[in-house]
Design a protein around this motif. Structure first.
Motif, PDB file in Angstrom:
ATOM      1  N   TRP A   1      -3.826  -1.621   7.780  1.00 16.66           N
ATOM      2  CA  TRP A   1      -5.093  -0.945   7.631  1.00 16.66           C
ATOM      3  C   TRP A   1      -4.736   0.239   7.584  1.00 16.66           C
ATOM      4  O   TRP A   1      -5.413   0.965   6.607  1.00 16.66           O
ATOM      5  N   ASP A   2      -3.942   1.089   8.182  1.00 19.70           N
ATOM      6  CA  ASP A   2      -4.035   2.608   8.296  1.00 19.70           C
ATOM      7  C   ASP A   2      -3.168   3.017   6.859  1.00 19.70           C
ATOM      8  O   ASP A   2      -3.391   3.741   6.266  1.00 19.70           O
ATOM      9  N   GLU A   3      -2.464   2.015   6.239  1.00 20.44           N
ATOM     10  CA  GLU A   3      -1.800   2.214   4.842  1.00 20.44           C
ATOM     11  C   GLU A   3      -2.872   2.284   3.911  1.00 20.44           C
ATOM     12  O   GLU A   3      -2.775   3.071   2.990  1.00 20.44           O
ATOM     13  N   PHE A   4      -3.725   1.258   3.956  1.00 20.93           N
ATOM     14  CA  PHE A   4      -4.876   1.041   2.975  1.00 20.93           C
ATOM     15  C   PHE A   4      -5.794   2.302   3.119  1.00 20.93           C
ATOM     16  O   PHE A   4      -5.975   2.931   2.218  1.00 20.93           O
ATOM     17  N   ARG A   5      -6.043   2.721   4.156  1.00 19.10           N
ATOM     18  CA  ARG A   5      -7.037   3.802   4.526  1.00 19.10           C
ATOM     19  C   ARG A   5      -6.378   5.057   3.883  1.00 19.10           C
ATOM     20  O   ARG A   5      -6.966   6.000   3.625  1.00 19.10           O
ATOM     21  N   ALA A   6      -4.810   5.045   4.099  1.00 20.78           N
ATOM     22  CA  ALA A   6      -4.480   6.223   3.485  1.00 20.78           C
ATOM     23  C   ALA A   6      -4.471   6.365   1.952  1.00 20.78           C
ATOM     24  O   ALA A   6      -4.309   7.516   1.584  1.00 20.78           O
ATOM     25  N   LEU A   7      -4.744   5.419   1.367  1.00 20.93           N
ATOM     26  CA  LEU A   7      -4.783   5.439  -0.137  1.00 20.93           C
ATOM     27  C   LEU A   7      -6.128   6.150  -0.564  1.00 20.93           C
ATOM     28  O   LEU A   7      -6.310   7.059  -1.268  1.00 20.93           O
ATOM     29  N   GLY A   8      -7.122   5.824   0.468  1.00 16.52           N
ATOM     30  CA  GLY A   8      -8.511   6.361   0.094  1.00 16.52           C
ATOM     31  C   GLY A   8      -8.338   7.987   0.327  1.00 16.52           C
ATOM     32  O   GLY A   8      -9.051   8.659  -0.292  1.00 16.52           O
ATOM     33  N   GLU A   9      -7.863   8.229   1.703  1.00 14.43           N
ATOM     34  CA  GLU A   9      -7.678   9.633   2.180  1.00 14.43           C
ATOM     35  C   GLU A   9      -6.955  10.547   0.871  1.00 14.43           C
ATOM     36  O   GLU A   9      -7.337  11.505   0.658  1.00 14.43           O
ATOM     37  N   LEU A  10      -5.817   9.738   0.455  1.00 12.53           N
ATOM     38  CA  LEU A  10      -5.100  10.478  -0.631  1.00 12.53           C
ATOM     39  C   LEU A  10      -6.019  10.874  -1.616  1.00 12.53           C
ATOM     40  O   LEU A  10      -5.721  12.029  -2.464  1.00 12.53           O
TER      41      LEU A  10
ATOM     42  N   TYR B   1       0.861  -1.082   0.056  1.00 13.47           N
ATOM     43  CA  TYR B   1      -0.125   0.052   0.093  1.00 13.47           C
ATOM     44  C   TYR B   1       0.971   1.407  -0.066  1.00 13.47           C
ATOM     45  O   TYR B   1       0.529   2.049  -0.597  1.00 13.47           O
ATOM     46  N   VAL B   2       1.974   1.181   0.657  1.00 10.81           N
ATOM     47  CA  VAL B   2       2.907   2.396   0.598  1.00 10.81           C
ATOM     48  C   VAL B   2       3.527   2.960  -0.717  1.00 10.81           C
ATOM     49  O   VAL B   2       3.421   3.882  -1.077  1.00 10.81           O
ATOM     50  N   ASP B   3       3.904   1.641  -1.458  1.00  5.68           N
ATOM     51  CA  ASP B   3       4.458   2.017  -2.899  1.00  5.68           C
ATOM     52  C   ASP B   3       3.327   2.529  -3.531  1.00  5.68           C
ATOM     53  O   ASP B   3       3.712   3.403  -4.535  1.00  5.68           O
ATOM     54  N   THR B   4       2.055   1.948  -3.456  1.00  6.31           N
ATOM     55  CA  THR B   4       1.009   2.426  -4.261  1.00  6.31           C
ATOM     56  C   THR B   4       0.831   3.952  -4.029  1.00  6.31           C
ATOM     57  O   THR B   4       0.514   4.730  -4.933  1.00  6.31           O
ATOM     58  N   ALA B   5       0.901   4.340  -2.730  1.00  7.90           N
ATOM     59  CA  ALA B   5       0.519   5.750  -2.291  1.00  7.90           C
ATOM     60  C   ALA B   5       1.601   6.581  -2.857  1.00  7.90           C
ATOM     61  O   ALA B   5       1.167   7.522  -3.151  1.00  7.90           O
ATOM     62  N   ARG B   6       2.714   6.257  -2.828  1.00  7.54           N
ATOM     63  CA  ARG B   6       3.777   6.741  -3.545  1.00  7.54           C
ATOM     64  C   ARG B   6       3.635   7.288  -5.028  1.00  7.54           C
ATOM     65  O   ARG B   6       3.883   8.140  -5.637  1.00  7.54           O
ATOM     66  N   ALA B   7       3.144   6.323  -5.784  1.00  5.12           N
ATOM     67  CA  ALA B   7       3.054   6.288  -6.965  1.00  5.12           C
ATOM     68  C   ALA B   7       1.821   7.178  -7.369  1.00  5.12           C
ATOM     69  O   ALA B   7       1.760   7.782  -8.383  1.00  5.12           O
ATOM     70  N   LEU B   8       0.705   7.006  -6.679  1.00  7.44           N
ATOM     71  CA  LEU B   8      -0.449   8.029  -6.876  1.00  7.44           C
ATOM     72  C   LEU B   8      -0.038   9.205  -6.469  1.00  7.44           C
ATOM     73  O   LEU B   8      -0.234  10.331  -7.069  1.00  7.44           O
ATOM     74  N   GLU B   9       0.724   9.692  -5.293  1.00  3.31           N
ATOM     75  CA  GLU B   9       1.056  10.970  -5.399  1.00  3.31           C
ATOM     76  C   GLU B   9       1.983  11.739  -6.341  1.00  3.31           C
ATOM     77  O   GLU B   9       1.648  12.772  -6.463  1.00  3.31           O
ATOM     78  N   ARG B  10       2.814  10.930  -7.032  1.00 11.40           N
ATOM     79  CA  ARG B  10       3.555  11.418  -8.027  1.00 11.40           C
ATOM     80  C   ARG B  10       2.467  11.547  -9.049  1.00 11.40           C
ATOM     81  O   ARG B  10       2.565  12.805 -10.089  1.00 11.40           O
ATOM     82  N   ALA B  11       1.700  10.785  -9.513  1.00 10.08           N
ATOM     83  CA  ALA B  11       0.643  10.858 -10.540  1.00 10.08           C
ATOM     84  C   ALA B  11      -0.041  12.140 -10.256  1.00 10.08           C
ATOM     85  O   ALA B  11      -0.440  12.906 -11.160  1.00 10.08           O
ATOM     86  N   PHE B  12      -0.706  12.393  -9.057  1.00  8.19           N
ATOM     87  CA  PHE B  12      -1.368  13.541  -8.851  1.00  8.19           C
ATOM     88  C   PHE B  12      -0.524  14.912  -8.935  1.00  8.19           C
ATOM     89  O   PHE B  12      -1.305  15.709  -9.300  1.00  8.19           O
TER      90      PHE B  12
END
Length: 195
Positions: free
Chosen positions: A48-57, A1-12
């Motif tokens: 869970w918190d890392e997965f939740r952070a994806l939705g929040e991001l 989930y952390v790697d996905t969040a980083r990739a999403l932050e970059r895409a955004f």
């Protein structure tokens, strides 16, 4: 989930915010296995918190976040599996074969309309409260026209029963998630899939 969040932050940061993030592989037992037992998120992928952070991001950037779900296939390993109460049958009286998960070497069976509704609602209560998705992805439902099926005791049911059950479930999800949450679906045919 952390790697996905980083990739999403970059895409955004690049401006890819007129988007929907459909997160396919998050289920506790892994992708397309032991359905409909999907909650909690797979601990092998993060917390869970890392997965939740994806939705929040996603929400922070105005992006829809849609976890993947599936109520077409039910695996024999899942809680509540029953040929009599859960599975649709074909004209020959055989259980209607669904997806074959080659990695786990197990076959799912097509769910009989109405059989999964309790699981869908239970899963959505948990998912909404824990991760607050603002969209939802349910595999296969949107591309098939439903299928004619037979009950365990041989009673014929037309595809309209399947479609009505699916359509009512989509409406319930939209209302339950709020703000007329978009529903997304895709998938294959209604026939035997896989090995």
């Amino acid at each position: 989930y952390v790697d996905t969040a980083r990739a999403l932050e970059r895409a955004f940061r690049y401006g890819l915010t007129d988007s929907v993030v459909v997160f396919h592989n998050w289920q506790y037992w892994g992708y397309d296995y032991r359905l409909p037992d999907i909650f909690p998120p797979n601990p092998d992928l993060g917390t869970w918190d890392e997965f939740r952070a994806l939705g929040e991001l996603c929400r922070q950037h105005g992006v829809l976040f849609a976890p993947h779900d599936n109520y077409t296939d039910w695996y024999p390993q899942a809680d509540g599996f029953s040929y009599e109460k859960v599975v649709s049958f074909d004209a020959n009286g055989e259980p209607a074969r669904g997806w074959y998960n080659a990695a786990e070497q197990t076959r799912a069976y097509h769910v009989s309309p109405g059989a999964a509704r309790g699981h869908l609602e239970s899963n959505l209560h948990l998912i909404r409260d824990a991760f607050h998705p603002n969209a939802y992805f349910i595999d296969v439902w949107g591309t098939n026209g439903g299928l004619d099926y037979w009950t365990h005791d041989g009673q014929f049911r037309p595809r309209t029963v399947y479609r009505k059950d699916r359509d009512e479930a989509f409406a319930w999800i939209r209302n339950y998630l709020g703000d007329n949450a978009p529903q997304i679906s895709e998938g294959g045919d209604d026939q035997d899939v896989g090995a």
